[in-house]
Design an enzyme around this catalytic site. Structure first.
Site, PDB file in Angstrom:
ATOM      1  N   ASN A   1       0.829  -1.194   0.000  1.00 10.92           N
ATOM      2  CA  ASN A   1       0.000   0.000   0.000  1.00 10.92           C
ATOM      3  C   ASN A   1       0.871   1.254   0.000  1.00 10.92           C
ATOM      4  O   ASN A   1       2.004   1.250   0.490  1.00 10.92           O
ATOM      5  CB  ASN A   1      -0.992  -0.007   1.165  1.00 10.92           C
TER       6      ASN A   1
ATOM      7  N   GLU B   1      -3.134  -4.616  -2.916  1.00 14.38           N
ATOM      8  CA  GLU B   1      -3.692  -5.445  -3.978  1.00 14.38           C
ATOM      9  C   GLU B   1      -3.697  -4.686  -5.313  1.00 14.38           C
ATOM     10  O   GLU B   1      -3.436  -5.267  -6.364  1.00 14.38           O
ATOM     11  CB  GLU B   1      -5.125  -5.873  -3.624  1.00 14.38           C
TER      12      GLU B   1
ATOM     13  N   TYR C   1      -4.936  12.230   2.342  1.00 17.85           N
ATOM     14  CA  TYR C   1      -5.501  11.017   2.901  1.00 17.85           C
ATOM     15  C   TYR C   1      -7.005  11.054   2.761  1.00 17.85           C
ATOM     16  O   TYR C   1      -7.604  12.075   3.046  1.00 17.85           O
ATOM     17  CB  TYR C   1      -5.068  10.946   4.373  1.00 17.85           C
TER      18      TYR C   1
ATOM     19  N   CYS D   1      -4.105   0.647  -2.417  1.00 20.67           N
ATOM     20  CA  CYS D   1      -3.918  -0.554  -1.602  1.00 20.67           C
ATOM     21  C   CYS D   1      -2.849  -1.477  -2.192  1.00 20.67           C
ATOM     22  O   CYS D   1      -2.511  -1.389  -3.372  1.00 20.67           O
ATOM     23  CB  CYS D   1      -5.228  -1.315  -1.500  1.00 20.67           C
TER      24      CYS D   1
ATOM     25  N   CYS E   1     -10.084  -4.823   0.909  1.00 18.15           N
ATOM     26  CA  CYS E   1     -11.230  -3.927   1.074  1.00 18.15           C
ATOM     27  C   CYS E   1     -12.230  -4.192  -0.060  1.00 18.15           C
ATOM     28  O   CYS E   1     -11.940  -4.925  -1.012  1.00 18.15           O
ATOM     29  CB  CYS E   1     -10.765  -2.473   1.069  1.00 18.15           C
TER      30      CYS E   1
END
Length: 130
Positions: A41, A54, A47, A52, A85
């Site tokens: 990540n 993945e 923010y 991520c 997520c």
């Protein structure tokens, strides 16, 4: 085979850039021809913009030529059995089959194995957009 994929995800997690959340995550994907693509990540000051582990691994996978994904491992430093997520479940489903194995890990290895179909039973299918 799952333990070496966990080790690849853990090595990727060590490269995470998570100065704000302090929540490093690593992911590793294996294709049917044995290639492994990893990702970590990456956070930014705006923010929660960033991406991520993945998503990073999928980027490497696409740039590496793709192929059939047979296994995925995800590990987070501070959470056992960290699952992708919702957004990453959908991203992974774009390139996986419902039977693709997803390994949820803690710091020592695989804790649970599930399938992508179990993680996202009602995901969007790209074929409806064609």
């Amino acid at each position: 085979m799952s333990h070496d994929l966990f080790e690849a995800a853990k090595a990727a997690m060590a490269k995470a850039y998570a100065p704000y959340s302090k929540f490093p995550v690593g992911a590793a994907l294996r294709t049917e021809d044995g290639r492994v693509f990893t990702g970590a990540n990456v956070e930014i000051a705006s923010y929660p913009e960033g991406w991520c582990a993945e998503t990073t691994a999928l980027g490497h996978y696409i740039m590496g030529g793709g192929g059939k994904i047979t296994e995925i491992a995800v590990v987070a430093e501070r959470t056992a059995k960290c699952s992708p997520c919702g957004g990453c479940r959908q991203r992974l489903a774009e390139f996986c089959q419902p039977e693709t194995k997803l390994y949820l890990c803690d710091n020592s290895g695989v804790v649970e194995a599930v399938t992508m179909g179990e993680m996202l039973p009602y995901g969007f299918k790209g074929d409806v957009l064609k």
